[in-house]
Write a protein that holds these residues in place. Structure first.
Motif, mmCIF file in Angstrom:
data_model
loop_
_atom_site.group_PDB
_atom_site.id
_atom_site.type_symbol
_atom_site.label_atom_id
_atom_site.label_comp_id
_atom_site.label_asym_id
_atom_site.label_seq_id
_atom_site.Cartn_x
_atom_site.Cartn_y
_atom_site.Cartn_z
ATOM 1 N N CYS A 150 29.244 42.555 38.310
ATOM 2 C CA CYS A 150 29.736 43.837 38.816
ATOM 3 C C CYS A 150 28.601 44.862 38.786
ATOM 4 C CB CYS A 150 30.933 44.331 38.015
ATOM 5 S SG CYS A 150 30.551 44.764 36.306
ATOM 6 N N SER A 193 32.977 50.433 43.478
ATOM 7 C CA SER A 193 33.679 49.162 43.329
ATOM 8 C C SER A 193 34.156 48.631 44.666
ATOM 9 C CB SER A 193 34.873 49.325 42.376
ATOM 10 O OG SER A 193 34.433 49.717 41.095
ATOM 11 N N ARG A 194 34.671 49.533 45.517
ATOM 12 C CA ARG A 194 35.168 49.105 46.819
ATOM 13 C C ARG A 194 34.042 48.605 47.709
ATOM 14 N NH1 ARG A 194 38.281 53.849 46.418
ATOM 15 N NH2 ARG A 194 36.851 54.926 47.824
ATOM 16 N N GLN A 247 32.229 36.709 37.301
ATOM 17 C CA GLN A 247 31.945 37.629 38.404
ATOM 18 C C GLN A 247 31.097 38.809 37.947
ATOM 19 O OE1 GLN A 247 32.729 37.255 41.562
ATOM 20 N NE2 GLN A 247 32.346 39.261 42.422
ATOM 21 N N SER A 282 32.073 45.057 46.464
ATOM 22 C CA SER A 282 32.735 43.780 46.204
ATOM 23 C C SER A 282 32.058 42.622 46.933
ATOM 24 C CB SER A 282 34.214 43.856 46.574
ATOM 25 O OG SER A 282 34.361 44.165 47.945
ATOM 26 N N ASN A 286 30.002 39.560 45.083
ATOM 27 C CA ASN A 286 30.359 38.168 45.365
ATOM 28 C C ASN A 286 29.116 37.365 45.742
ATOM 29 O OD1 ASN A 286 33.079 38.518 44.862
ATOM 30 N ND2 ASN A 286 33.606 38.921 46.999
#
Length: 220
Positions: A95, A25-26, A93, A29, A33
């Motif tokens: 993921c 996740s880090r 968004q 990002s 985006n």
């Protein structure tokens, strides 16, 4: 002692899995985006507008119209027409999620919109919809032995289909609401992917080289 050791191994495995997802996740990002903005630049939302909800939903009311009370006694004309419109189309968004079944990640693409059913001289009936498209991303070696990004089948995730009816100003019998939600769910699962996946696949094929390289680095 064996039971304690087994529990310790299980806890370590769970912690490792959680840590891996947090790390993903880090790192991802900026990638997500870029993917979100790229998909917004395609015609994916316009494609949703071409999905034929009207024909199937009209059948729901045609079959039920023998009962004069399907809309609280207000719809009494057997030949009354209805209009179905897709409103508030949104691509949210995206993921990346670790996949438990293969060496790679899953790209989750959430879509949201509303279905408005309008009868003449009556307030519209509105159903809010949310669902996710999923694409598997993985690495494969090319002829030069270098890794290249590959992706698998694009599909709707049936268990992510969420449909919520708005509080109706015009009352609708519960059985009709249930039938509308069932038909909407079937249409989304069976037809929505055919409308949106070609645009998702095309975007991934023509992905910005920088984003492609970042995804490859993430997957290595």
């Amino acid at each position: 002692m064996l039971k304690v050791s087994g529990l310790f191994i299980l806890l370590c495995g769970l912690l490792a899995s959680t840590s891996a997802q947090e790390a993903l996740s880090r790192v991802s990002s900026q990638i997500t985006n870029a993917l979100t903005q790229g998909l917004l630049g395609t015609n994916i939302l316009s494609a949703l507008q071409t999905t034929d909800f009207q024909g199937s939903l009209k059948n729901v009311f045609t079959l039920a119209r023998g009962n004069q009370d399907i809309l609280g006694g207000l719809l009494t004309n057997r030949d009354a027409n209805l209009m179905v419109q897709i409103k508030d189309l949104r691509l949210l968004q995206v993921c990346l999620e670790n996949s438990p079944n293969f060496k790679g990640v899953e790209l989750w693409i959430p879509l949201a919109f509303s279905i408005q059913i309008k009868f003449p001289a009556l307030n519209p009936c509105i159903f809010h919809v949310r669902t996710d498209m999923i694409v598997q991303l993985y690495l494969e070696k090319g002829e030069d032995s270098k890794y290249q990004l590959a992706f698998g089948h694009c599909r709707i995730a049936p268990d992510t289909v969420w449909i919520q009816s708005e509080n109706f100003i015009t009352p609708m019998k519960p059985i009709i609401v249930e039938n509308v939600e069932r038909v909407l769910g079937d249409l989304i699962i069976n037809n929505l992917g055919a409308k949106t996946c070609p645009f998702i696949n095309l975007h991934l094929y023509n992905l910005n080289p920088q984003v492609t390289n970042e995804l490859i680095s993430l997957l290595l």
